[in-house]
Design a protein around this motif. Structure first.
Motif, PDB file in Angstrom:
ATOM      1  N   LYS A  68       6.308  14.327 -10.940  1.00  0.00           N
ATOM      2  CA  LYS A  68       6.704  14.270 -12.353  1.00  0.00           C
ATOM      3  C   LYS A  68       5.854  15.202 -13.219  1.00  0.00           C
ATOM      4  CE  LYS A  68       7.271  10.968 -16.123  1.00  0.00           C
ATOM      5  NZ  LYS A  68       7.110   9.571 -16.535  1.00  0.00           N
ATOM      6  N   HIS A  69       4.578  15.337 -12.877  1.00  0.00           N
ATOM      7  CA  HIS A  69       3.672  16.149 -13.673  1.00  0.00           C
ATOM      8  C   HIS A  69       3.464  17.561 -13.108  1.00  0.00           C
ATOM      9  CE1 HIS A  69       2.927  12.171 -15.324  1.00  0.00           C
ATOM     10  NE2 HIS A  69       2.531  12.808 -16.415  1.00  0.00           N
ATOM     11  N   GLY A  70       4.285  17.913 -12.099  1.00  0.00           N
ATOM     12  CA  GLY A  70       4.285  19.277 -11.600  1.00  0.00           C
ATOM     13  C   GLY A  70       3.166  19.644 -10.651  1.00  0.00           C
ATOM     14  N   TYR A  71       2.466  18.679 -10.104  1.00  0.00           N
ATOM     15  CA  TYR A  71       1.384  18.991  -9.165  1.00  0.00           C
ATOM     16  C   TYR A  71       1.913  19.326  -7.773  1.00  0.00           C
ATOM     17  CZ  TYR A  71      -1.566  16.940 -12.778  1.00  0.00           C
ATOM     18  OH  TYR A  71      -2.177  16.657 -13.961  1.00  0.00           O
ATOM     19  N   ILE A  72       3.020  18.697  -7.386  1.00  0.00           N
ATOM     20  CA  ILE A  72       3.642  18.963  -6.090  1.00  0.00           C
ATOM     21  C   ILE A  72       5.152  19.040  -6.278  1.00  0.00           C
ATOM     22  CG2 ILE A  72       1.813  17.927  -4.684  1.00  0.00           C
ATOM     23  CD1 ILE A  72       3.540  15.404  -4.419  1.00  0.00           C
ATOM     24  N   GLN A  73       5.837  19.617  -5.305  1.00  0.00           N
ATOM     25  CA  GLN A  73       7.292  19.770  -5.397  1.00  0.00           C
ATOM     26  C   GLN A  73       8.042  18.601  -4.767  1.00  0.00           C
ATOM     27  OE1 GLN A  73       8.795  22.258  -7.115  1.00  0.00           O
ATOM     28  NE2 GLN A  73       6.692  22.720  -7.721  1.00  0.00           N
ATOM     29  N   GLU A  74       7.497  18.081  -3.648  1.00  0.00           N
ATOM     30  CA  GLU A  74       8.201  16.988  -2.977  1.00  0.00           C
ATOM     31  C   GLU A  74       7.199  16.027  -2.357  1.00  0.00           C
ATOM     32  OE1 GLU A  74       9.730  18.253   1.466  1.00  0.00           O
ATOM     33  OE2 GLU A  74      11.131  18.452  -0.174  1.00  0.00           O
ATOM     34  N   SER A  75       7.596  14.778  -2.253  1.00  0.00           N
ATOM     35  CA  SER A  75       6.704  13.730  -1.770  1.00  0.00           C
ATOM     36  C   SER A  75       6.792  13.570  -0.258  1.00  0.00           C
ATOM     37  CB  SER A  75       7.084  12.393  -2.422  1.00  0.00           C
ATOM     38  OG  SER A  75       6.406  11.330  -1.809  1.00  0.00           O
ATOM     39  N   PRO A  76       5.654  13.509   0.416  1.00  0.00           N
ATOM     40  CA  PRO A  76       5.690  13.218   1.845  1.00  0.00           C
ATOM     41  C   PRO A  76       6.157  11.781   2.106  1.00  0.00           C
ATOM     42  CG  PRO A  76       3.414  13.408   1.089  1.00  0.00           C
ATOM     43  CD  PRO A  76       4.294  13.777  -0.052  1.00  0.00           C
TER      44      PRO A  76
ATOM     45  N   TYR B  10       0.825  -1.206   0.000  1.00  0.00           N
ATOM     46  CA  TYR B  10       0.000   0.000   0.000  1.00  0.00           C
ATOM     47  C   TYR B  10       0.863   1.263   0.000  1.00  0.00           C
ATOM     48  CZ  TYR B  10      -4.277  -2.679   1.016  1.00  0.00           C
ATOM     49  OH  TYR B  10      -5.338  -3.532   0.953  1.00  0.00           O
ATOM     50  N   CYS B  11       1.909   1.265   0.809  1.00  0.00           N
ATOM     51  CA  CYS B  11       2.787   2.440   0.878  1.00  0.00           C
ATOM     52  C   CYS B  11       3.548   2.649  -0.432  1.00  0.00           C
ATOM     53  CB  CYS B  11       3.746   2.311   2.066  1.00  0.00           C
ATOM     54  SG  CYS B  11       2.911   2.494   3.655  1.00  0.00           S
ATOM     55  N   SER B  12       3.902   1.557  -1.094  1.00  0.00           N
ATOM     56  CA  SER B  12       4.559   1.677  -2.402  1.00  0.00           C
ATOM     57  C   SER B  12       3.610   2.298  -3.423  1.00  0.00           C
ATOM     58  CB  SER B  12       5.036   0.310  -2.896  1.00  0.00           C
ATOM     59  OG  SER B  12       6.075  -0.164  -2.083  1.00  0.00           O
ATOM     60  N   TYR B  13       2.320   1.934  -3.347  1.00  0.00           N
ATOM     61  CA  TYR B  13       1.330   2.548  -4.228  1.00  0.00           C
ATOM     62  C   TYR B  13       1.242   4.052  -3.969  1.00  0.00           C
ATOM     63  CZ  TYR B  13      -0.450  -2.222  -5.082  1.00  0.00           C
ATOM     64  OH  TYR B  13      -0.591  -3.542  -5.406  1.00  0.00           O
ATOM     65  N   LEU B  14       1.204   4.405  -2.684  1.00  0.00           N
ATOM     66  CA  LEU B  14       1.155   5.825  -2.322  1.00  0.00           C
ATOM     67  C   LEU B  14       2.364   6.574  -2.863  1.00  0.00           C
ATOM     68  CD1 LEU B  14      -0.087   6.141   1.374  1.00  0.00           C
ATOM     69  CD2 LEU B  14      -1.106   7.115  -0.671  1.00  0.00           C
ATOM     70  N   ARG B  15       3.537   5.980  -2.677  1.00  0.00           N
ATOM     71  CA  ARG B  15       4.763   6.619  -3.156  1.00  0.00           C
ATOM     72  C   ARG B  15       4.698   6.812  -4.672  1.00  0.00           C
ATOM     73  NH1 ARG B  15      10.361   4.376  -1.223  1.00  0.00           N
ATOM     74  NH2 ARG B  15       9.547   2.482  -2.172  1.00  0.00           N
ATOM     75  N   ALA B  16       4.173   5.815  -5.384  1.00  0.00           N
ATOM     76  CA  ALA B  16       4.050   5.926  -6.841  1.00  0.00           C
ATOM     77  C   ALA B  16       3.116   7.072  -7.218  1.00  0.00           C
ATOM     78  CB  ALA B  16       3.549   4.611  -7.427  1.00  0.00           C
ATOM     79  N   ILE B  17       2.032   7.235  -6.478  1.00  0.00           N
ATOM     80  CA  ILE B  17       1.099   8.329  -6.754  1.00  0.00           C
ATOM     81  C   ILE B  17       1.786   9.679  -6.550  1.00  0.00           C
ATOM     82  CG2 ILE B  17      -0.985   9.483  -5.899  1.00  0.00           C
ATOM     83  CD1 ILE B  17      -2.069   6.599  -5.306  1.00  0.00           C
ATOM     84  N   PHE B  18       2.504   9.813  -5.448  1.00  0.00           N
ATOM     85  CA  PHE B  18       3.200  11.083  -5.182  1.00  0.00           C
ATOM     86  C   PHE B  18       4.303  11.335  -6.211  1.00  0.00           C
ATOM     87  CE2 PHE B  18       1.387  10.595  -0.839  1.00  0.00           C
ATOM     88  CZ  PHE B  18       0.722  11.816  -0.786  1.00  0.00           C
ATOM     89  N   ASN B  19       5.004  10.287  -6.613  1.00  0.00           N
ATOM     90  CA  ASN B  19       6.042  10.451  -7.641  1.00  0.00           C
ATOM     91  C   ASN B  19       5.432  10.890  -8.969  1.00  0.00           C
ATOM     92  OD1 ASN B  19       8.072   9.822  -5.853  1.00  0.00           O
ATOM     93  ND2 ASN B  19       8.216   7.684  -6.488  1.00  0.00           N
ATOM     94  N   PHE B  20       4.260  10.364  -9.286  1.00  0.00           N
ATOM     95  CA  PHE B  20       3.540  10.782 -10.486  1.00  0.00           C
ATOM     96  C   PHE B  20       3.194  12.271 -10.389  1.00  0.00           C
ATOM     97  CE2 PHE B  20      -0.414  11.645 -12.731  1.00  0.00           C
ATOM     98  CZ  PHE B  20      -0.173  11.112 -13.988  1.00  0.00           C
ATOM     99  N   ALA B  21       2.731  12.686  -9.208  1.00  0.00           N
ATOM    100  CA  ALA B  21       2.352  14.094  -9.001  1.00  0.00           C
ATOM    101  C   ALA B  21       3.563  15.014  -9.143  1.00  0.00           C
ATOM    102  CB  ALA B  21       1.707  14.265  -7.626  1.00  0.00           C
TER     103      ALA B  21
END
Length: 181
Positions: free
Chosen positions: A53-61, A40-51
């Motif tokens: 990559k596409h400029g939605y956020i600057q850094e992943s929690p 589950y945490c790996s899925y979350l990390r993938a979502i944040f990494n996608f965000a």
């Protein structure tokens, strides 16, 4: 719902992980194990990494998250068990297991399912294996009895690949192996 930019590890992610650890899975009716929580945490990390990559956020929690230590899976297969499985397995499954055992090739697409009959030198009693992971060619000697077995298999084969089913190359044996089990 909360915007991704506002999510913090300590305030939002950590409570979620704790919740996962403390609740019972509706499927297994047991507490979730480290493997499931890591997934589950790996899925979350993938979502944040996608965000990111596409400029939605600057850094992943999730940059603060580390995988939990997982208990090794306890799986013991005796030779007797393997014999029972192979006795009822399809021919291509038996050949795949035998090739892995006799030659020490990696199971899967990288070596086992890439083997062709042209890789076998019946005169010299050896097989040439290209390891995709190592990018190296290995020449593996074949025991005479196994070489004879391979010769019989080649005579019946309708495919250029050693592991084939109904004349077509095989890329996976999971389902056939599970059926045999």
């Amino acid at each position: 719902a909360m915007p991704l930019q506002m999510m913090k590890y300590v305030e939002h992610i950590l409570p979620f992980i704790n919740h996962l650890q403390e609740t019972v899975s509706p499927i297994t009716k047991k507490l979730r194990n480290a493997v499931t929580i890591n997934k589950y945490c790996s899925y979350l990390r993938a979502i944040f990494n996608f965000a990111i990559k596409h400029g939605y956020i600057q850094e992943s929690p999730m940059k603060f998250w580390t995988k939990q230590k997982e208990q090794p899976r306890r799986f013991q297969l005796t030779l007797e068990d393997l014999g029972k499985i192979l006795a009822v397995a399809d021919k291509h499954v038996r050949l795949a297991v035998e090739l892995c055992y006799q030659l020490g090739v990696r199971p899967g697409a990288s070596e086992l399912f890439a083997l062709k009959w042209s890789d076998v030198d019946f005169e010299k009693g050896q097989i040439t294996v290209f390891g995709r992971k190592t990018n190296k060619i290995r020449v593996i000697p074949i025991k005479p009895a196994f070489l004879e077995y391979l010769g019989k298999e080649q005579a019946q084969s309708q495919c250029e690949y050693i592991i084939s089913y109904k004349g077509k190359p095989v890329t996976r044996i999971n389902k056939a192996f599970q059926r045999a089990c």
